[in-house]
Scaffold this motif. Sequence first.
Motif, mmCIF file in Angstrom:
data_model
loop_
_atom_site.group_PDB
_atom_site.id
_atom_site.type_symbol
_atom_site.label_atom_id
_atom_site.label_comp_id
_atom_site.label_asym_id
_atom_site.label_seq_id
_atom_site.Cartn_x
_atom_site.Cartn_y
_atom_site.Cartn_z
ATOM 1 N N MET A 172 0.828 -1.198 0.000
ATOM 2 C CA MET A 172 0.000 0.000 0.000
ATOM 3 C C MET A 172 0.868 1.255 0.000
ATOM 4 O O MET A 172 0.619 2.203 -0.749
ATOM 5 N N ARG A 173 1.886 1.270 0.847
ATOM 6 C CA ARG A 173 2.768 2.447 0.905
ATOM 7 C C ARG A 173 3.542 2.608 -0.407
ATOM 8 O O ARG A 173 3.757 3.725 -0.877
ATOM 9 N N ARG A 174 3.943 1.483 -0.986
ATOM 10 C CA ARG A 174 4.691 1.532 -2.239
ATOM 11 C C ARG A 174 3.833 2.078 -3.376
ATOM 12 O O ARG A 174 4.330 2.792 -4.250
ATOM 13 N N ASN A 175 2.537 1.752 -3.366
ATOM 14 C CA ASN A 175 1.641 2.305 -4.390
ATOM 15 C C ASN A 175 1.664 3.831 -4.369
ATOM 16 O O ASN A 175 1.699 4.480 -5.416
ATOM 17 N N ARG A 176 1.631 4.383 -3.178
ATOM 18 C CA ARG A 176 1.644 5.840 -3.088
ATOM 19 C C ARG A 176 3.028 6.418 -3.381
ATOM 20 O O ARG A 176 3.165 7.451 -4.027
ATOM 21 N N ALA A 177 4.071 5.736 -2.922
ATOM 22 C CA ALA A 177 5.425 6.224 -3.168
ATOM 23 C C ALA A 177 5.727 6.271 -4.659
ATOM 24 O O ALA A 177 6.456 7.158 -5.131
ATOM 25 N N ALA A 178 5.146 5.329 -5.409
ATOM 26 C CA ALA A 178 5.373 5.302 -6.849
ATOM 27 C C ALA A 178 4.811 6.565 -7.504
ATOM 28 O O ALA A 178 5.446 7.156 -8.388
ATOM 29 N N PHE A 179 3.622 6.991 -7.074
ATOM 30 C CA PHE A 179 3.062 8.238 -7.621
ATOM 31 C C PHE A 179 3.900 9.439 -7.195
ATOM 32 O O PHE A 179 4.135 10.365 -7.983
ATOM 33 N N ASP A 180 4.358 9.423 -5.948
ATOM 34 C CA ASP A 180 5.138 10.556 -5.447
ATOM 35 C C ASP A 180 6.492 10.671 -6.135
ATOM 36 O O ASP A 180 7.136 11.725 -6.070
ATOM 37 N N SER A 181 6.937 9.602 -6.778
ATOM 38 C CA SER A 181 8.257 9.624 -7.416
ATOM 39 C C SER A 181 8.244 10.307 -8.780
ATOM 40 O O SER A 181 9.294 10.493 -9.395
ATOM 41 N N TRP A 182 7.048 10.654 -9.281
ATOM 42 C CA TRP A 182 6.937 11.343 -10.571
ATOM 43 C C TRP A 182 6.407 12.757 -10.352
ATOM 44 O O TRP A 182 5.514 12.976 -9.532
ATOM 45 N N SER A 183 6.940 13.714 -11.097
ATOM 46 C CA SER A 183 6.479 15.098 -11.028
ATOM 47 C C SER A 183 5.964 15.536 -12.392
ATOM 48 O O SER A 183 6.541 15.188 -13.428
ATOM 49 N N ILE A 184 4.861 16.289 -12.375
ATOM 50 C CA ILE A 184 4.286 16.838 -13.599
ATOM 51 C C ILE A 184 5.027 18.127 -13.964
ATOM 52 O O ILE A 184 5.319 18.952 -13.085
ATOM 53 N N VAL A 185 5.328 18.285 -15.255
ATOM 54 C CA VAL A 185 5.994 19.494 -15.739
ATOM 55 C C VAL A 185 5.009 20.245 -16.644
ATOM 56 O O VAL A 185 4.895 19.965 -17.839
#
Length: 428
Positions: free
Chosen positions: A61-74
Amino acid sequence: MSTPNRGPGRARQESVYRAGVFGRTPAVPTDFATLEARAEKASSATAWAYVAGGAGEGRTMRRNRAAFDSWSIVPRMAHGNTTRDLSVDLLGTTLPAPVLLAPIGAGALMSPDSDVKIARGAAAHGVTYVFSNQGCNPMEECAAAMGDSPRWVQLYWSTDEDLVDSMIARAEAIGAGALVVTLDTTLLGWRPMDLNLGSLPFSQGIGIAQYTSDPRFTEIVRERIANAPKQASEVTLGAIRTLISMTRNHPGSFGANLRSPEPRAAVETFLDIYSNPGLSWEHLATLRERTRLPVVLKGILHPDDARKAFDSGVDAIVVSNHGGRQVDNAIASLDALVTIREAVGADPTVLLDSGIRTGADVFTALALGADAVLLGRPYMYGLALAGEQGVAEVVANVIAELDLTMALSGTADLAAITRDLLVRDSAR
């Protein structure tokens, strides 16, 4: 689809701010953290354990969220776009937005008549609701509540093949747009929050309405009753409560059910046959002979499984780790999406499930190769707080934020949401 400078994002903002003039606030919070916190307060311990809990130590569950947090929108500027088109074509149907509601079982833990309320909340925005095979209302009732709005049906592959066929036939009869076969729950994962409470909703008769409304399942139950030896049961306060719950959740009147062996036999039968631990590609290969519906396989995480799925002729896959509820320390669904899209190419239909919380998350998933996403826990939290309206508002908020993210990033339609609009956190 939209008037200049006004799409679902601004429309949602305006409706909230106009209501605020009169002192009214949204039925559900517009940020996920507050939504989750308020839903926990509104839920029983057993309901929260089942819906919010995950497998093992919660690392997936934590990894699912960390994966989204690892990408930034430009975001890109001065693009000149004043309207957005959020529509997407999925399996022959044009949908207003790339957001579907994932199948979640035992929703009545959160609110009575849960699946009907979810169906109406989805229909309010024309989004597809994937009816849960472990739902608390028969699929026929949910379909009636949705009218012409799109619906798909989830299938857990039972050990009884005739029951599999019966569920498929019912899905076809209610006009399902696809059959979603969930692959990752041939056994329940190790879920400490439920285990610590000794709580399994299905053993209480909660979440088995698709079965107790099924003619083949009813036939199996009656065969079980006819052949069962009489045996004494331990009588405790907990056992009495369980019996009352089974009786209340079984079709028919409470009084008649209380005198009948069927509610208990139905629960026992469900626990015996609901899912097939031996499910294989050979089973799945029979689907083309068993249904005319498009077939979607849910629970794919490995690129080889994705290739095999499409080579076998399925219409779509859902990259999913079941919201972190099945295998602890598993790969994040978003990370799996990246490798799977690279493996299968641009053409196959690939959806993402697990970890979606916001419209910005939807944008990120689309940029990394998803054709659409399945939203799970957030709408269940909306259900807990405000029933049908809560579901509808959560859906509205996610779509609104997606629209605004597109507007502020320079994307006029979903095809314009590409990977070059993202950068990866170098610290990951």
